[in-house]
Design an enzyme around this catalytic site. Structure first.
Site, PDB file in Angstrom:
ATOM      1  N   GLU A 192      -0.814 -52.545  -6.502  1.00  0.00           N
ATOM      2  CA  GLU A 192      -1.961 -53.450  -6.447  1.00  0.00           C
ATOM      3  C   GLU A 192      -1.582 -54.759  -5.781  1.00  0.00           C
ATOM      4  OE1 GLU A 192      -3.224 -54.112 -10.497  1.00  0.00           O
ATOM      5  OE2 GLU A 192      -1.964 -55.876 -10.686  1.00  0.00           O
TER       6      GLU A 192
ATOM      7  N   TYR B  77      -9.214 -58.446  -5.343  1.00  0.00           N
ATOM      8  CA  TYR B  77      -8.303 -57.510  -6.001  1.00  0.00           C
ATOM      9  C   TYR B  77      -8.418 -56.152  -5.326  1.00  0.00           C
ATOM     10  CZ  TYR B  77      -6.492 -54.065  -9.246  1.00  0.00           C
ATOM     11  OH  TYR B  77      -5.790 -53.009  -9.779  1.00  0.00           O
TER      12      TYR B  77
END
Length: 380
Positions: free
Chosen positions: A188, A101
């Site tokens: 993201e 991530y």
């Protein structure tokens, strides 16, 4: 403004972030043709603004044409957490060994941007934050200087990414530049996949941009209508409303964010459930009020509507005229409407209101209770 995955990936790819080959499709045949052109295996992914698409059946892998056809048939037209799926992204499947991530957002508590990296990618980052906060490495950024390369490298290495840490740091630096240059509120990648050859590939993409800054980014503003998931979002864009859809059945319209938030709380206090947040703003004229009612009536979850207007800049008689104008155009009032007016020209507004079409209450509490009762009665 929330970009769809395929839109965000286009922006990411233009800056050099590796992304899989992909094509957008709006029919089963288009999806099959895209899969044939890309080459199997492929991932077929619903293009709606919800998390957990895979768990909800909105992402499927296909090894051949029959599986691609079946997956596209299943996903196109499905209801995914309340949103209708009209498009799918057909994408080259990534043979990965690990998932990471990476993200950038604003830490409002610290008053600074924050970059984040976690070796536990591929799952909801909120779950990771709740279960194991230390699994997310964070670094605050001084906006006057931007993200320094050493900061990006530090969070990548502290996340334990080993051989791919340098590549991840480059991706993170690029994401920060995108966040800053485009007035984004959040960017993201989850997951950033690691291949057997230790390459990194953005298998997903999220990019949200501040609505008030879109005038500075015409190329992103052009994506706005396409980025809307449903008719309500398109109407909100068209009418220039901040409309937030909630899970309840009491529609709420007010002038001012604080006033609307107060109304939401009081609806909850009296046992109701708000269906939306809709602020029509100060100085709202009749046309804007008409548009607001059109939006709320278009929300299939709404069973009753409460109008909470406090006149400062906004005049109560203007609002009342707008309510009458909107409702008098209809052959039948789709949902019961309760109105509370206070402040500038409130008495004039109450006299103008057509009480054959709406219920008028003197206090906010009485108006909310009446609206909640209407919604509860509709559910019986």
């Amino acid at each position: 403004m929330k970009l769809h995955e395929h839109q965000a990936k286009g922006v990411f790819a233009d800056t050099g972030i590796p992304t899989p080959s992909s094509q957008l499709a709006s029919s089963v045949e288009e999806a099959v043709d895209a899969a044939d052109a890309i080459g199997y295996p492929v991932a077929i992914k619903a293009q709606v603004h919800v998390g957990g698409r895979g768990k909800a059946g909105g992402i499927k892998l296909a090894e051949n044409e029959d599986e691609a056809r079946s997956a596209a048939s299943d996903i196109l037209g499905m209801d995914l957490k309340g949103l209708h799926v009209e498009d799918v992204l057909v994408e080259e499947a990534v043979d990965f060994t690990d998932e990471i991530y990476v993200g950038v957002t604003m830490d409002r508590g610290a008053g600074k941007p924050v970059v984040m990296v976690s070796a536990r990618g591929g799952v909801d980052i909120e779950e990771v934050a709740a279960e194991d906060p230390d699994a997310i490495v964070r670094e605050h950024v001084d906006p006057a200087f931007g993200l320094h390369p050493y900061q990006a490298r530090r969070v990548a290495f502290e996340a334990g990414l080993g051989a791919v840490a340098t590549d991840v740091a480059r991706v993170l630096s690029t994401l920060y530049e995108l966040w800053e240059d485009n007035d984004a509120t959040e960017v993201e990648i989850n997951p950033l996949m690691v291949t057997a050859d230790e390459d990194v590939v953005a298998a997903d993409a999220v990019m949200n941009v501040d609505d008030d800054a879109l005038f500075r980014h015409p190329e992103i503003a052009e994506m706005e209508s396409e980025a809307a998931d449903d008719d309500l979002e398109q109407k909100a864009n068209e009418y220039d409303f901040d409309y937030v859809r909630l899970d309840g059945n009491v529609g709420i319209i007010g002038n001012g964010a604080g006033l609307v938030m107060t109304t939401l709380d009081i609806v909850d206090y009296y046992g109701g459930a708000p269906a939306n947040f809709l602020d029509i703003g100060g100085g709202a004229k009749a046309e804007r009020v008409t548009n607001a009612l059109d939006m709320v009536f278009s929300d299939e979850n709404v069973e009753s509507v409460v109008f909470n207007i406090f006149g400062g800049i906004t005049r109560g008689d203007e609002v009342a005229a707008g309510i009458n104008e909107a409702l008098e155009q209809l052959d039948e009032i789709p949902k019961p409407v309760t109105v509370r007016l206070a402040g500038t020209n409130a008495e004039e507004g109450q006299e103008i209101l057509n009480t054959d079409l709406v219920s008028v209450e003197e206090t906010l509490e009485a108006a909310v209770q009446h609206a909640v009762e209407n919604a509860q009665e509709a559910d019986r």
